[in-house]
Write an enzyme that holds these catalytic residues in place. Structure first.
Site, PDB file in Angstrom:
ATOM      1  N   HIS A 115      -8.081  -1.031  -0.216  1.00  0.00           N
ATOM      2  CA  HIS A 115      -7.074  -2.065  -0.437  1.00  0.00           C
ATOM      3  C   HIS A 115      -7.829  -3.308  -0.890  1.00  0.00           C
ATOM      4  CE1 HIS A 115      -4.206  -0.030   2.542  1.00  0.00           C
ATOM      5  NE2 HIS A 115      -5.378   0.483   2.877  1.00  0.00           N
ATOM      6  N   LYS A 131     -12.786  -4.527   6.944  1.00  0.00           N
ATOM      7  CA  LYS A 131     -12.601  -5.198   5.660  1.00  0.00           C
ATOM      8  C   LYS A 131     -13.700  -6.220   5.399  1.00  0.00           C
ATOM      9  CE  LYS A 131      -9.471  -8.653   7.691  1.00  0.00           C
ATOM     10  NZ  LYS A 131      -8.244  -9.449   7.522  1.00  0.00           N
ATOM     11  N   GLN A 151       1.603 -10.927  -3.878  1.00  0.00           N
ATOM     12  CA  GLN A 151       0.186 -10.678  -3.645  1.00  0.00           C
ATOM     13  C   GLN A 151      -0.394  -9.912  -4.824  1.00  0.00           C
ATOM     14  OE1 GLN A 151      -0.524  -9.435   0.302  1.00  0.00           O
ATOM     15  NE2 GLN A 151      -2.702  -9.110   0.038  1.00  0.00           N
ATOM     16  N   ARG A 167       6.917 -11.392   4.911  1.00  0.00           N
ATOM     17  CA  ARG A 167       6.326 -11.294   6.250  1.00  0.00           C
ATOM     18  C   ARG A 167       6.968 -12.357   7.135  1.00  0.00           C
ATOM     19  NH1 ARG A 167      -0.131 -10.464   4.734  1.00  0.00           N
ATOM     20  NH2 ARG A 167       0.192  -8.580   3.505  1.00  0.00           N
ATOM     21  N   HIS A 222      -4.767  -1.058  -5.122  1.00  0.00           N
ATOM     22  CA  HIS A 222      -5.148   0.033  -4.223  1.00  0.00           C
ATOM     23  C   HIS A 222      -5.867   1.087  -5.046  1.00  0.00           C
ATOM     24  CE1 HIS A 222      -1.935  -2.066  -2.072  1.00  0.00           C
ATOM     25  NE2 HIS A 222      -2.631  -1.749  -1.006  1.00  0.00           N
ATOM     26  N   ASP A 282      -2.106  -7.467  -5.477  1.00  0.00           N
ATOM     27  CA  ASP A 282      -2.625  -6.287  -4.790  1.00  0.00           C
ATOM     28  C   ASP A 282      -3.231  -5.275  -5.751  1.00  0.00           C
ATOM     29  OD1 ASP A 282      -2.576  -6.287  -2.052  1.00  0.00           O
ATOM     30  OD2 ASP A 282      -0.459  -5.764  -1.917  1.00  0.00           O
ATOM     31  N   CYS A 298       0.792  -1.240   0.000  1.00  0.00           N
ATOM     32  CA  CYS A 298       0.000   0.000   0.000  1.00  0.00           C
ATOM     33  C   CYS A 298       0.825   1.292   0.000  1.00  0.00           C
ATOM     34  CB  CYS A 298      -1.021  -0.007   1.129  1.00  0.00           C
ATOM     35  SG  CYS A 298      -0.552  -0.868   2.627  1.00  0.00           S
TER      36      CYS A 298
END
Length: 597
Positions: free
Chosen positions: A456, A410, A325, A307, A329, A327, A278
């Site tokens: 997100h 979320k 990922q 992570r 945004h 992802d 992000c």
């Protein structure tokens, strides 16, 4: 009594029977810790003088059945803290639990017969005879840290499956056997998709076949997002601590980050491998002046993220320390939130249905470790509740209280696979906080400056985890369009290699992923390899095929071979499978091919 309540009492009572059985078998020096009910049965943790193996399961089960036949009462007693400490004076873990209880806690114990007492809130059955018809079986044992802390003692955990009827237990065991056959940790290396090495724990190596599968998925993902006007970027994997301090990750997520010290001892000179994308997307948004005409501003990326996980939590591709990922945004105005989330849900529906997978949505709300003010959180949660109410009907979805991200509530997408197992995959997170932290603005239509809202979202979630699920869902036999190699070619003798090369080049020119085994070795050995690797089609080339311009086709999952199929017809079939899939990507959802492609 509702079924779930009944199962909880039934399984929890059997856990006491297991503990009593283990103590009778392994002696009074046995230390017993905790034994909770779980979805398919229960487990109990022990410190034992000897290790329990699979060979010990029958005698433990027999002892449990012997105890049940005694038809002993379960007797509940309230005791003082001092009484509890006296009862469990020789039990290290029970004593620790008692000492950690609040001063005003009501302490209860349950006695089963005259020789077994457990520290427990209950409830339990009144008498063991109520469990006489119990259908149970020890499934496995494993190591488990006391209270989940790797600094504590390692205990032996015994897992037991337990159901009210033998039929339910047998069906559960059938599913377990099926799941074992589908285990991606075994199938993945066997299919030459990925590997791990001790030098990089929890960080998969993608092998050539696996990387082809990965990129087939990524190409599909990109084609969908291009239709929805996403801008794909790539960003640094390592960023300075200042970025993570602004985003809140340094304060709320630091223990899960890989930290890299800088030249100075001051933390402000530290760097970290990114655990999330992000802040990178936000930097891209800030790289220019934005107006309401730019919104929704959709940014996608599939960068590597890291992570830090405890070693005991790593689990094949399902739980890793390095992954990619899918992802995205999205910066929106407040009045665009509902329509944008509806568009995201349509993308999720399209992508999951392509693989024949269904999903449901869950709302996760403010956690204890949240960032920002409660009023902002309440507003964000209300937005998501209204969206889900409109989609599913008021309250017709699950709510996970306190399970939101630290920066916003979320919607989690729970996906169901071929065995009916649910996996938390996609997520849609509404965030008013990071735009505030980073001072994000856009020029509104009236000329004023306003703050956008950040969404997100991920659909696959972790690409690695999604592939692990796909391996198990399809049992390694992927649909034609996503198979690492779609066609394998077996020339019977080296004299047939030239025709095999011609076929290979023709298929490659059509975008078909094809491999050939030109080695001078037994034909059946070559066919067996392609069968083991589960290529959808294997072509066998001999004198007849060379002479007639044909191929003999072995279809994955079928015993009979198709002989003398004109090469042009086979190419047309492959083109149809591939082109129709690609065509459908440009217009909307596609169906899932069957086992044979």
């Amino acid at each position: 009594m509702e079924r779930e309540e009944f199962l909880q009492v039934y399984r929890h009572s059997l856990a006491h029977i297991l503990a009593k059985a283990v103590i009778e078998l392994y002696g009074p020096e046995t230390q017993y810790a905790i034994g909770p009910q779980i979805d398919t049965g229960f487990y109990y943790d022990f410190k034992l003088p000897a290790s329990i193996t699979e060979d010990d399961f029958p005698k433990i089960e027999a002892k449990m059945k012997e105890i049940l036949k005694r038809k002993e009462d379960f007797i509940r007693e309230e005791v003082t803290r001092d009484q509890a400490l006296e009862i469990f004076r020789d039990q290290k873990y029970k004593t620790e639990i008692i000492k950690d209880l609040p001063e005003d806690a009501v302490i209860t114990v349950y006695k089963t017969g005259d020789d077994f007492t457990d520290l427990c809130r209950g409830p339990h059955v009144d008498n063991a005879k109520e469990l006489m018809s119990a259908a149970f079986a020890i499934r496995s044992t494993s190591g488990a840290y006391w209270r989940g802390d790797e600094k504590n003692d390692t205990l032996q955990r015994i897992y037991v499956d337990a159901f009210p009827s033998k039929e339910e237990l047998k069906e559960h065991q059938r599913l377990l056997r099926e799941a074992k056959e589908r285990d991606h940790k075994k199938l993945g290396p066997a299919l030459e998709l990925f590997m791990f090495h001790e030098s990089a724990p929890g960080m998969p190596y993608w092998l050539p076949r696996g990387w082809k599968l990965f990129n087939a998925l990524l190409d599909y993902w990109r084609s969908v997002h291009e239709r929805h006007n996403y801008l794909e970027i790539a960003a640094p994997v390592i960023n300075n601590q200042k970025l993570w301090a602004t985003s809140g990750h340094w304060g709320h997520y630091k223990e899960n980050m890989f930290i890299i010290p800088g030249e100075k001892e001051d933390e402000s000179d530290y760097y970290a491998a990114k655990p999330m994308n992000c802040p990178n997307a936000i930097m891209f948004y800030k790289n220019g002046l934005r107006s309401y005409r730019d919104l929704p501003f959709r940014v996608s990326q599939v960068d590597v993220i890291h992570r830090k996980e405890k070693s005991g939590e790593l689990n094949g591709l399902f739980r890793v320390q390095m992954f990619r990922q899918d992802d995205a945004h999205i910066l929106v105005t407040e009045d665009q939130i509902a329509s944008e989330i509806a568009d995201i849900m349509s993308i999720a529906d399209e992508i999951y249905s392509t693989f024949g997978l269904s999903f449901r949505a869950e709302l996760s709300t403010r956690p204890d470790d949240f960032m920002g003010d409660i009023a902002t959180w309440d507003k964000a949660e209300a937005e998501l509740r209204e969206i889900l109410d409109n989609m599913y009907g008021e309250g017709n979805y699950d709510v996970n209280e306190g399970d939101g991200a630290f920066y916003g509530p979320k919607i989690d997408l729970q996906m169901k696979d071929a065995l009916g197992r649910e996996w938390q995959m996609g997520t849609i997170q509404l965030d008013f906080q990071l735009p505030l932290n980073f001072g994000l603005k856009y020029a509104a239509q009236d000329g004023s400056e306003k703050q956008p809202v950040l969404i997100h979202r991920a659909i696959f979630g972790s690409m690695e985890r999604f592939i692990g699920i796909l391996i198990e869902n399809f049992k390694g036999s992927f649909p034609f369009w996503v198979s690492p190699y779609q066609v394998g070619i077996v020339p019977i003798r080296t004299s047939h290699n030239a025709y095999a090369e011609k076929i290979q080049e023709e298929l490659r020119s059509m975008g078909i992923r094809v491999e050939a085994d030109y080695a001078d070795k037994n034909m059946n050995e070559k066919i067996k390899r392609f069968r083991t690797l589960r290529d959808p089609y294997t072509l066998v080339i001999g004198d007849k095929e060379v002479e007639n311009g044909t191929v003999s086709v072995t279809v994955r999952g079928q015993k009979q071979q198709i002989h003398d199929l004109p090469l042009a017809d086979f190419c047309a079939m492959c083109r149809k499978l591939q082109v129709e899939h690609l065509k459908d990507l440009l217009t909307g959802p596609v169906g899932n091919e069957n086992e044979n492609g």
